[in-house]
Design a protein around this motif. Structure first.
Motif, short mmCIF file in Angstrom:
data_model
loop_
_atom_site.label_atom_id
_atom_site.label_comp_id
_atom_site.label_asym_id
_atom_site.label_seq_id
_atom_site.Cartn_x
_atom_site.Cartn_y
_atom_site.Cartn_z
N PRO A 48 0.80 -1.23 0.00
CA PRO A 48 0.00 0.00 0.00
C PRO A 48 0.83 1.28 0.00
O PRO A 48 0.45 2.25 -0.65
CB PRO A 48 -0.85 -0.13 1.27
CG PRO A 48 -0.14 -1.14 2.12
CD PRO A 48 0.53 -2.08 1.18
N ASP A 49 1.95 1.28 0.69
CA ASP A 49 2.78 2.49 0.74
C ASP A 49 3.39 2.79 -0.63
O ASP A 49 3.41 3.95 -1.07
CB ASP A 49 3.88 2.35 1.79
CG ASP A 49 3.34 2.31 3.20
OD1 ASP A 49 2.21 2.79 3.41
OD2 ASP A 49 4.03 1.81 4.10
N ILE A 50 3.89 1.75 -1.29
CA ILE A 50 4.46 1.94 -2.62
C ILE A 50 3.37 2.33 -3.61
O ILE A 50 3.59 3.17 -4.50
CB ILE A 50 5.19 0.67 -3.08
CG1 ILE A 50 6.38 0.39 -2.15
CG2 ILE A 50 5.67 0.81 -4.52
CD1 ILE A 50 7.13 -0.88 -2.48
N PHE A 51 2.20 1.75 -3.46
CA PHE A 51 1.07 2.12 -4.32
C PHE A 51 0.77 3.61 -4.22
O PHE A 51 0.62 4.31 -5.23
CB PHE A 51 -0.17 1.31 -3.94
CG PHE A 51 -1.45 1.86 -4.51
CD1 PHE A 51 -1.78 1.66 -5.83
CD2 PHE A 51 -2.32 2.61 -3.70
CE1 PHE A 51 -2.96 2.19 -6.36
CE2 PHE A 51 -3.48 3.14 -4.22
CZ PHE A 51 -3.81 2.93 -5.55
N LEU A 52 0.71 4.12 -2.99
CA LEU A 52 0.41 5.54 -2.80
C LEU A 52 1.52 6.42 -3.36
O LEU A 52 1.26 7.48 -3.95
CB LEU A 52 0.20 5.83 -1.31
CG LEU A 52 -1.06 5.22 -0.68
CD1 LEU A 52 -1.06 5.46 0.83
CD2 LEU A 52 -2.31 5.79 -1.31
N SER A 53 2.76 5.99 -3.19
CA SER A 53 3.89 6.76 -3.70
C SER A 53 3.87 6.83 -5.22
O SER A 53 4.07 7.91 -5.81
CB SER A 53 5.21 6.15 -3.22
OG SER A 53 5.32 6.21 -1.82
N LEU A 54 3.65 5.71 -5.87
CA LEU A 54 3.62 5.69 -7.32
C LEU A 54 2.41 6.45 -7.86
O LEU A 54 2.51 7.11 -8.90
CB LEU A 54 3.61 4.25 -7.83
CG LEU A 54 4.90 3.46 -7.65
CD1 LEU A 54 4.73 2.03 -8.15
CD2 LEU A 54 6.06 4.14 -8.37
N ARG A 55 1.30 6.35 -7.18
CA ARG A 55 0.12 7.10 -7.63
C ARG A 55 0.38 8.60 -7.53
O ARG A 55 0.02 9.36 -8.45
CB ARG A 55 -1.11 6.73 -6.79
CG ARG A 55 -2.40 7.36 -7.31
CD ARG A 55 -3.61 6.91 -6.52
NE ARG A 55 -3.55 7.39 -5.14
CZ ARG A 55 -4.53 7.21 -4.26
NH1 ARG A 55 -5.61 6.52 -4.60
NH2 ARG A 55 -4.42 7.67 -3.03
#
Length: 222
Positions: A48-55
């Motif tokens: 989830p953290d990487i998802f938010l960063s990439l988004r």
């Protein structure tokens, strides 16, 4: 061997139509078993953290109007990224180039989508290929049939994990009473209490009555 055996167990759950395996597999597992394409949204459950960063990276835009060159310079100075990612394994830090000469290639406005795509592909596929391939083969060892091949990932997830939405109104509409009428005061009070349960209370009740806190495929009317 352990991953292959885990795949065989999952395959037996599907083969014997025994929903409600008490393991919360993320949806991406079933998409990988079925060979479906993966993307940024599939990171939401597992990273989830990487998802938010990439988004945030993909949605970034300058606050003020400026030329493309100025926007690109601001983007690079803001994020300071190249095509190299860092990760930990075995208690040690490592780096991985997402493309040839990735350490010499900056992530720009024009290449940020490519960076996000390569990062997702590495996280969800390349980095776990050694573990996932025997797991997938274990599933296929039991379930390699035309019927299994006809299922999509969402249907496979339902078979393995059961229906997550516990709609007790479905249970009520299909209830059969022995010695009571459905409109008696006792039964009405019983359903009033059950329908007021929160999600956790519903799971506990269902587990007490059936041995599983998950509904079967198709819902509680089944």
């Amino acid at each position: 061997t352990d991953f292959w055996l885990a795949g065989v167990i999952l395959g037996l759950v599907v083969y014997n139509n025994m929903p409600g395996l008490d393991v919360r597999f993320p949806s991406v597992i079933f998409k990988k078993i079925k060979g479906e394409s993966l993307g940024l949204e599939d990171l939401r459950q597992v990273y989830p953290d990487i998802f938010l960063s990439l988004r945030s990276l993909l949605q970034w835009a300058p606050d003020e109007p400026m030329s493309d060159e100025e926007a690109n310079t601001l983007f690079e100075n803001t994020f300071c990224l190249d095509f190299v990612i860092a990760y930990e394994a075995g208690g040690q830090s490592h780096t991985k180039e997402l493309c040839p000469n990735g350490k010499d290639r900056s992530v720009t406005l024009d290449s940020r989508a490519e960076f996000a795509s390569l990062y997702c592909e590495w996280l969800l596929s390349s980095s776990v290929e050694r573990q996932f391939e025997p797991f997938r083969k274990g599933v296929r060892r039991v379930c390699d049939s035309p019927l299994f091949n006809a299922l999509d990932s969402a249907e496979l997830e339902l078979i393995v994990c059961g229906e997550q939405d516990l709609d007790f109104s479905q249970l009520r509409s299909h209830a059969i009473y022995d010695g009571f009428a459905d409109d008696s005061a006792y039964i009405s009070s019983f359903w009033s209490l059950l329908l007021a349960f929160d999600a956790e209370q519903k799971k506990r009740f269902l587990s007490f009555v059936t041995g599983s806190d998950l509904a079967p495929v198709g819902g509680l009317q089944e």
